[in-house]
Scaffold this active site. Structure first.
Site, mmCIF file in Angstrom:
data_model
loop_
_atom_site.group_PDB
_atom_site.id
_atom_site.type_symbol
_atom_site.label_atom_id
_atom_site.label_comp_id
_atom_site.label_asym_id
_atom_site.label_seq_id
_atom_site.Cartn_x
_atom_site.Cartn_y
_atom_site.Cartn_z
ATOM 1 N N TRP A 130 6.032 -3.705 -3.411
ATOM 2 C CA TRP A 130 4.751 -3.876 -4.093
ATOM 3 C C TRP A 130 4.921 -4.866 -5.243
ATOM 4 O O TRP A 130 5.893 -4.802 -5.994
ATOM 5 C CB TRP A 130 4.277 -2.506 -4.597
ATOM 6 N N ASP A 211 8.770 6.342 -4.449
ATOM 7 C CA ASP A 211 7.379 6.005 -4.742
ATOM 8 C C ASP A 211 6.546 6.591 -3.603
ATOM 9 O O ASP A 211 6.614 6.133 -2.460
ATOM 10 C CB ASP A 211 7.197 4.489 -4.828
ATOM 11 N N LYS A 246 -5.307 7.059 -3.413
ATOM 12 C CA LYS A 246 -5.660 6.822 -2.017
ATOM 13 C C LYS A 246 -5.988 8.119 -1.283
ATOM 14 O O LYS A 246 -7.030 8.227 -0.636
ATOM 15 C CB LYS A 246 -4.517 6.108 -1.292
#
Length: 398
Positions: A130, A211, A246
């Protein structure tokens, strides 16, 4: 004092959204920022979230500060979601959790904790990863090293190269692992590969840091925790960053968490005291509303079941868009094999589009994609698929 300050470059992902908003073209499509869209192109509020909010607003009696690490029941709910209700780590009270402003807040708190409290100044991240990982950890004062992850030519996980690199990580250093739905590639290790990662982690003695931003969007809530739980069975200490943007649709509520697992309850509590210092000197304590939603949903059997069904439906829609994208490109006469996209998981795919092709898509057609070629599959819809694939076919064919 401010006249000599130079303008900062735009964020590589959020800057795309700024440009998209200013674009007047009616057929524009934003596949850059990681936000889920439904069939109509809107980012919905979960029905489970709405019902939880109604209850929270009805029963709320105060706007007083939360504790530095947030509400204890929030931390307990997060840990059950990560590990499962009866996990030995929970029974031994070896895990502690702090409520953070989103997953990014969790990463930064962890970075500060590593910098101040551990004996290393280095964290290893996948190449690619990311966009914001490197920036967050460098801002915390850490050196960022990379390990191979993606084979761009074979459109697959570069597992052999990854394992060779992990075999060189010195004991005591930190390795960031994407627990599922790797961002940006969408390629995850399988169950056997996770066992090999757990073995090298235990053998080398580095600290794994997961993560975990997309639990539920790959293969399901339990399946997506397979890698983390496999490593947890082999090592005694690790960190987990969670995000509920999300899988709860709580993008603007910034609900996240940092979970620390230690060898014993005593070690965990000592480390937790230092995590709380890092939080106190940063944002002091977390916002309440998003965490209260997560806690309410996860602790109520009816709302929990409704939420799980919504996550399952979201996951199915994303996977459906992957298949439709590949089939539509083929129908448009694209000869390049894009079938690898159906083997990827989560919101994102590494499309293989070059930086020049991405620029043409944006400048000539109003289709916004991150420069690396990462596309947000969750922003595709049946209504925009035909135009999207028509344009991509034109760009690929020159």
């Amino acid at each position: 004092m401010f006249e000599h300050i130079e303008t900062a470059p735009p964020d590589p992902i959020l800057g795309l959204t700024d440009a998209f908003v200013k674009d007047p073209r009616p057929g524009k499509i934003n596949l850059g920022v990681g936000v889920y869209k439904d069939e109509s192109g809107k980012t919905p509020i979960f029905a489970s979230v709405k019902r939880a909010e109604e209850r929270i607003l009805r029963d709320e009696t105060t706007k007083s500060y939360l504790p530095i690490p947030g509400a204890p029941e929030y931390g307990a709910a997060v840990r059950r979601m990560i590990f499962g209700a009866d996990h030995p780590i929970l029974e031994a009270k070896r895990a502690v959790t702090a409520h953070t402003p989103g997953g990014t807040g969790a990463l930064r708190v962890a970075g500060d904790f590593i910098k101040v409290n551990l004996s290393t100044n280095r964290i290893w991240v996948s190449a690619p990863t990311w966009e914001n990982h490197r920036a967050v950890f460098q801002a915390a004062g850490l050196e960022v090293e990379t390990y191979p992850y993606y084979d761009a030519d074979g459109k697959q996980l570069a597992f052999g190269a990854m394992m060779q690199a992990l075999e060189t990580v010195p004991a005591g250093e930190v390795v960031l692992l994407h627990a599922c739905c790797h961002n940006p590639t969408g390629m995850d290790p399988d169950a056997e590969q996770w066992k090999a990662i757990a073995d090298v982690t235990a053998r080398r003695g580095f600290l794994p840091f997961f993560d975990f931003a997309y639990q539920g969007l790959g293969g399901g809530l339990e399946q997506d925790a397979t890698g983390l739980r496999t490593v947890a069975a082999r090592v005694d200490e690790f960190l987990v960053s969670s995000s509920f943007a999300k899988n709860f649709g709580l993008y603007n509520e910034r609900a996240g968490a940092i979970t620390l697992v230690a060898r014993s309850e005593e070690d965990a509590q000592r480390a937790f005291s230092q995590l709380k210092v890092r939080i106190r000197t940063n944002y002091s304590n977390p916002p309440s509303h998003g965490g209260a939603i997560v806690t309410t949903v996860l602790n109520d059997p009816e709302l929990h079941a409704l939420w799980e069904s919504e996550v399952t439906a979201m996951c199915a829609r994303i996977n459906g868009m992957r298949t439709l994208f590949v089939e539509t490109l083929e129908a448009k006469g694209v000869e390049r094999d894009f079938s690898f996209i159906t083997r990827q998981r989560g919101m994102f795919s590494f499309s293989g589009l070059t930086k020049d092709q991405v620029a043409v898509l944006r400048d000539q057609y109003g289709i916004y994609v991150v420069g690396s070629g990462r596309i947000n599959v969750a922003a595709m819809t049946p209504s925009n698929m035909d135009r999207l694939c028509t344009v991509i076919a034109e760009v690929l064919q020159g």
